[in-house]
Design a protein around this motif. Structure first.
Motif, PDB file in Angstrom:
ATOM      1  N   SER A  53       0.783  -1.152   0.021  1.00 31.27           N
ATOM      2  CA  SER A  53       0.103  -0.068  -0.218  1.00 31.27           C
ATOM      3  C   SER A  53       0.817   1.286   0.155  1.00 31.27           C
ATOM      4  O   SER A  53       2.170   1.141   0.237  1.00 31.27           O
ATOM      5  CB  SER A  53      -0.884   0.140   1.356  1.00 31.27           C
ATOM      6  OG  SER A  53      -0.132   0.343   2.436  1.00 31.27           O
ATOM      7  N   ILE A  55       1.035   3.389   2.239  1.00 33.23           N
ATOM      8  CA  ILE A  55       1.834   3.812   3.589  1.00 33.23           C
ATOM      9  C   ILE A  55       2.823   2.680   3.903  1.00 33.23           C
ATOM     10  O   ILE A  55       3.127   2.685   5.423  1.00 33.23           O
ATOM     11  CB  ILE A  55       0.503   4.009   4.546  1.00 33.23           C
ATOM     12  CG1 ILE A  55      -0.120   2.613   4.712  1.00 33.23           C
ATOM     13  CG2 ILE A  55      -0.314   4.903   4.188  1.00 33.23           C
ATOM     14  CD1 ILE A  55      -1.241   2.792   5.860  1.00 33.23           C
ATOM     15  N   ASN A 180      -9.340  -2.090   5.374  1.00 33.84           N
ATOM     16  CA  ASN A 180      -8.406  -1.039   4.942  1.00 33.84           C
ATOM     17  C   ASN A 180      -6.981  -1.192   5.334  1.00 33.84           C
ATOM     18  O   ASN A 180      -6.546  -2.160   5.888  1.00 33.84           O
ATOM     19  CB  ASN A 180      -9.156   0.269   5.874  1.00 33.84           C
ATOM     20  CG  ASN A 180      -8.758   0.031   7.394  1.00 33.84           C
ATOM     21  OD1 ASN A 180      -7.675   0.167   7.833  1.00 33.84           O
ATOM     22  ND2 ASN A 180      -9.627  -0.316   8.048  1.00 33.84           N
ATOM     23  N   VAL A 182      -4.707   0.197   6.939  1.00 35.81           N
ATOM     24  CA  VAL A 182      -3.764   0.442   7.978  1.00 35.81           C
ATOM     25  C   VAL A 182      -4.314  -0.825   9.088  1.00 35.81           C
ATOM     26  O   VAL A 182      -3.615  -0.820  10.257  1.00 35.81           O
ATOM     27  CB  VAL A 182      -4.434   1.774   8.392  1.00 35.81           C
ATOM     28  CG1 VAL A 182      -5.632   1.702   9.525  1.00 35.81           C
ATOM     29  CG2 VAL A 182      -3.215   2.119   9.817  1.00 35.81           C
ATOM     30  N   LYS A 191      -9.151   6.226   9.003  1.00 37.64           N
ATOM     31  CA  LYS A 191      -9.071   7.150   7.886  1.00 37.64           C
ATOM     32  C   LYS A 191      -8.185   8.130   8.478  1.00 37.64           C
ATOM     33  O   LYS A 191      -7.332   8.814   7.739  1.00 37.64           O
ATOM     34  CB  LYS A 191     -10.228   7.818   7.443  1.00 37.64           C
ATOM     35  CG  LYS A 191     -11.035   6.822   6.712  1.00 37.64           C
ATOM     36  CD  LYS A 191     -12.630   7.476   6.260  1.00 37.64           C
ATOM     37  CE  LYS A 191     -13.475   6.611   5.338  1.00 37.64           C
ATOM     38  NZ  LYS A 191     -14.796   7.128   5.209  1.00 37.64           N
ATOM     39  N   ILE A 194      -4.381   6.948   8.579  1.00 39.82           N
ATOM     40  CA  ILE A 194      -3.760   6.610   7.389  1.00 39.82           C
ATOM     41  C   ILE A 194      -3.518   8.349   6.881  1.00 39.82           C
ATOM     42  O   ILE A 194      -2.261   8.258   6.408  1.00 39.82           O
ATOM     43  CB  ILE A 194      -4.916   6.320   6.207  1.00 39.82           C
ATOM     44  CG1 ILE A 194      -5.158   4.676   6.526  1.00 39.82           C
ATOM     45  CG2 ILE A 194      -4.120   6.470   4.696  1.00 39.82           C
ATOM     46  CD1 ILE A 194      -6.162   4.042   5.575  1.00 39.82           C
ATOM     47  N   LYS A 195      -4.237   9.340   7.307  1.00 40.44           N
ATOM     48  CA  LYS A 195      -3.993  10.705   6.720  1.00 40.44           C
ATOM     49  C   LYS A 195      -2.699  11.108   7.766  1.00 40.44           C
ATOM     50  O   LYS A 195      -1.961  11.562   7.277  1.00 40.44           O
ATOM     51  CB  LYS A 195      -5.048  11.582   7.347  1.00 40.44           C
ATOM     52  CG  LYS A 195      -4.765  12.803   6.970  1.00 40.44           C
ATOM     53  CD  LYS A 195      -5.867  13.524   7.414  1.00 40.44           C
ATOM     54  CE  LYS A 195      -5.701  15.296   7.076  1.00 40.44           C
ATOM     55  NZ  LYS A 195      -6.925  16.119   7.490  1.00 40.44           N
ATOM     56  N   GLU A 198       0.342   9.319   6.222  1.00 41.08           N
ATOM     57  CA  GLU A 198       0.590   9.953   4.878  1.00 41.08           C
ATOM     58  C   GLU A 198       1.523  11.295   5.307  1.00 41.08           C
ATOM     59  O   GLU A 198       2.436  11.468   4.506  1.00 41.08           O
ATOM     60  CB  GLU A 198      -0.456  10.114   4.133  1.00 41.08           C
ATOM     61  CG  GLU A 198      -0.849   8.794   3.532  1.00 41.08           C
ATOM     62  CD  GLU A 198      -2.126   8.998   2.743  1.00 41.08           C
ATOM     63  OE1 GLU A 198      -2.628   8.038   1.880  1.00 41.08           O
ATOM     64  OE2 GLU A 198      -3.179  10.248   3.125  1.00 41.08           O
ATOM     65  N   PRO A 335       0.751  -1.477  10.091  1.00 45.77           N
ATOM     66  CA  PRO A 335       0.052  -2.304   9.192  1.00 45.77           C
ATOM     67  C   PRO A 335       0.540  -3.870   8.962  1.00 45.77           C
ATOM     68  O   PRO A 335      -0.353  -4.798   8.728  1.00 45.77           O
ATOM     69  CB  PRO A 335      -0.209  -1.535   7.917  1.00 45.77           C
ATOM     70  CG  PRO A 335       0.167   0.103   8.660  1.00 45.77           C
ATOM     71  CD  PRO A 335       1.148  -0.172   9.663  1.00 45.77           C
TER      72      PRO A 335
END
Length: 361
Positions: A53, A55, A180, A182, A191, A194-195, A198, A335
């Motif tokens: 992914s 991340i 997802n 993560v 969410k 993940i943000k 990133e 993850p």
């Protein structure tokens, strides 16, 4: 043994380096007639592999597993099993500038002090690539325990940085975890995680977090007091994983605020005549032995030490210098660490189950 072997009856010995020809594991003491295929092992490895992914590290390794021995016609034979995965996407040139200096927070310095030599190309045995072997071996243990005892292993990302989910761990499913990138079962919190990862990645930095592990269906009676208590071996297994810095089982550190009258788990007998406890602050073990309740614990992972930000460090000659690391590294290990936690938990339970059977004929 030089620290490369884990377990007493169900033992694994891992070998190989991140930038060597291959990584693998020898499993000894595995019961015969367990149906296992390369495809089953591959499914777990795909959850751990790099490049899965945006991340995770961009290193592209398919981690294709090969069963080299110990399995015939799709079943284990009871003899040593050799599992092997060849390294493909190796870029050792990325590490040339690390040959004569030590990365802050990394194992470079301590490996040099222990052995007088170190593998600076991808960190050698200090690389998380070694955990591929653990996950491969753990697949076999998980399958045996699931089919024999109905034991289920569920691990997920509970926290990244200061972002945390309070989802009920007893109700979490594998589908929720894998929904997802993560691997947090809470969709909205995932969410935010993940943000954050990133943002940290784009800033050339890294971030840590916590994995919650849950083991359901473990029978009462597993564990070997006094030095091989079940929670003690689980702690050793988890703290042997790269980047781990903390372990707590049951109520853990929060339990210090409770009085005995609050923390004790009252016994009762359920409608099937099975001894249960009304609460489970103990985390599924009593006196180092499984109680039959759900085992749950948390594992803290630090932020990855190799980052792109400029850091002050020293050379092998003890002169000051600055480092801006290159290469391909995870901004957050959480993850990809989820299947590693599952695997190590399964290896511990498998070993203790076999030891229990051997003692209680």
């Amino acid at each position: 043994m030089a620290g490369n072997t884990f377990g007493q009856l169900f033992t694994i010995t891992t070998f190989g380096e991140s930038h060597g020809g291959a990584v693998g594991v020898v499993i000894d003491g595995c019961p015969p007639n367990i149906a296992i295929t390369e495809e089953e092992i591959q499914r777990d490895l795909d959850r751990r592999k790099p490049g899965q992914s945006a991340i995770t590290t961009p290193r592209k390794e398919q981690d294709e597993i090969h069963i080299m021995s110990g399995v015939i016609d799709g079943k284990t034979t009871g003899t040593p099993i050799l599992l092997l995965a060849y390294n493909k996407d190796v870029r050792s040139e990325d590490y040339g500038n690390l040959k004569d200096l030590y990365r802050p927070g990394h194992a470079d310095y301590t490996f040099q002090m222990k052995y007088g030599i170190r593998d600076y190309k991808g960190s050698g045995r200090a690389s998380a690539r070694e955990t591929l072997a653990r996950v491969a071996a753990g697949t076999i243990a998980k399958k045996y325990l699931k089919e024999t005892l109905g034991i289920e292993f569920i691990s997920y990302v509970e926290q990244v940085g200061d972002i945390k989910t309070d989802v009920d761990f007893e109700s979490v499913t594998h589908a929720q975890i894998e929904s997802n990138i993560v691997r947090c079962p809470d969709e909205n919190i995932a969410k935010d995680m993940i943000k954050l990862i990133e943002e940290v990645r784009d800033d050339g930095d890294s971030i840590g977090g916590i994995i919650r592990a849950v083991i359901k269906g473990v029978p009462a009676g597993l564990g070997e007091p006094v030095f091989d208590k079940l929670p003690a071996d689980l702690a050793k297994a988890m703290l042997s994983i790269n980047a781990t810095k903390g372990f707590e089982i049951g109520s853990g550190f929060a339990g210090v605020t409770l009085r005995g009258s609050q923390h004790n788990d009252p016994f009762y007998t359920d409608e099937h005549g099975k001894v249960r406890t009304k609460t489970n602050n103990a985390g599924g073990t009593l006196g180092g032995i499984s109680s039959g309740e759900t085992i749950y614990f948390r594992v803290a992972f630090k932020s990855v030490s190799t980052i792109k930000k400029k850091q002050s460090t020293i050379t092998k000659e003890k002169t000051m210098t600055e480092l801006e690391a290159s290469g391909r590294h995870d901004p957050c290990v959480l993850p990809r660490a989820v299947p590693i936690v599952d695997a190590m938990a399964a290896l511990v339970i498998m070993d203790h189950y076999l030891r229990h059977k051997a003692q209680n004929l």
